[in-house]
Design an enzyme around this catalytic site. Sequence first.
Site, PDB file in Angstrom:
ATOM      1  N   SER A  37      60.680   6.360  29.237  1.00 33.46           N
ATOM      2  CA  SER A  37      61.387   5.209  29.634  1.00 33.46           C
ATOM      3  C   SER A  37      61.325   3.822  28.446  1.00 33.46           C
ATOM      4  O   SER A  37      61.861   3.037  28.450  1.00 33.46           O
ATOM      5  CB  SER A  37      61.058   4.679  30.788  1.00 33.46           C
ATOM      6  OG  SER A  37      59.787   4.516  30.835  1.00 33.46           O
ATOM      7  N   ASP A 328      59.343  -5.789  33.517  1.00 31.28           N
ATOM      8  CA  ASP A 328      59.214  -5.242  34.727  1.00 31.28           C
ATOM      9  C   ASP A 328      57.706  -4.711  35.044  1.00 31.28           C
ATOM     10  O   ASP A 328      56.761  -4.979  34.006  1.00 31.28           O
ATOM     11  CB  ASP A 328      60.190  -4.069  35.232  1.00 31.28           C
ATOM     12  CG  ASP A 328      60.310  -2.856  34.197  1.00 31.28           C
ATOM     13  OD1 ASP A 328      58.920  -2.586  33.760  1.00 31.28           O
ATOM     14  OD2 ASP A 328      60.987  -1.965  34.530  1.00 31.28           O
ATOM     15  N   HIS A 331      57.145  -2.049  31.836  1.00 36.87           N
ATOM     16  CA  HIS A 331      57.734  -2.281  30.417  1.00 36.87           C
ATOM     17  C   HIS A 331      57.769  -3.331  29.756  1.00 36.87           C
ATOM     18  O   HIS A 331      57.938  -4.491  30.461  1.00 36.87           O
ATOM     19  CB  HIS A 331      59.532  -1.552  30.550  1.00 36.87           C
ATOM     20  CG  HIS A 331      59.526  -0.172  31.084  1.00 36.87           C
ATOM     21  ND1 HIS A 331      59.632  -0.114  32.468  1.00 36.87           N
ATOM     22  CD2 HIS A 331      59.453   0.986  30.524  1.00 36.87           C
ATOM     23  CE1 HIS A 331      59.858   1.167  32.734  1.00 36.87           C
ATOM     24  NE2 HIS A 331      59.583   1.791  31.594  1.00 36.87           N
TER      25      HIS A 331
END
Length: 353
Positions: A37, A328, A331
């Site tokens: 991600s 977040d 990340h």
Amino acid sequence: MKMFITMSMCLSVIACFYAGVGTGETLVPALIIMGDSVVDAGNNNHRITLVKANFPPYGRDFVAHSATGRFSNGKLATDFTAENLGFTSYPVAYLSQEANETNLLTGANFASGASGFDDATAIFYNAITLSQQLKNYKEYQNKVTNIVGKERANEIFSGAIHLLSTGSSDFLQSYYINPILNRIFTPDQYSDHLLRSYSTFVQNLYGLGARRIGVTTLPPLGCLPAAITLFGGVGNNMCVERLNQDAVSFNTKLNNTSINLTNNLPGLKLVVFDIYNPLLNMVINPVEYGFFESRRACCGTGTMETSFLCNALSVGTCSNATNYVFWDGFHPSEAANRVIANNLLVQGIPLIS
């Protein structure tokens, strides 16, 4: 004196690189991205998985304020890297509708949120395994070959930078929360397990013609806001040291494994990019990098929210993400990604020299 000469050479090389970029030429023919991600540009968008980021407030500071599937408020470190290499567009998500003949010639992004070195990690979250990413890359090679011919295609593949960024999900979303894995492996043994997969991956990528490969280290796992919330104990807002120690141990082994691969694969340029220390420095000394907050993330309460938990209804989301190291719970923000990318530029000189 030796250090001064080395630094001077690095600065001279960088200056030459930027001069080349100024002429409109890219420093390498293509940029290939694989991993999880941290570098996913939207390949999970149409999958049945909870690990997605194609909705607000993700992407609010990106081009056209659009949520493309990137796990950030804006650009990823790989987007900045593409700019640093002279590209005028970013590697397109291979499974997106935007992937076409024109933009595939300058690279593609195969990464998938929740993927890892261990295919079992991705399978659990219905993400795209690293093995499948490699299969998608082989399919991509066939498409490029059909467009430009075998000779030119091989030049693109051998000259392209292939960047792999993964491993965090293996620990944070698998090993640390899976009692079965905890019984089978110690953290050290689990690292060995992951690195066997890494070694096989690099050898397979090399077999497909890749000669310039970069792999990122693990970040300081214990400093990610969600990791502090999950593993730091009630009321703690400090980095979880045991998680950071696991990351340091893994990174040491990653370096050693990469050295062995380089020694055994003729013509391979393999660079291990240190993202652990740049990110740790931002967490410890945020003001030096222009940040206000490094313990909590921007989205929601800043303690846990990521993916579907970070949404337009999340209460408490900050108004200015440039003040935050983290977007977040897992990340970095666009601003932090820029700092990381600038570090990658210096470390990556061997790949483009």
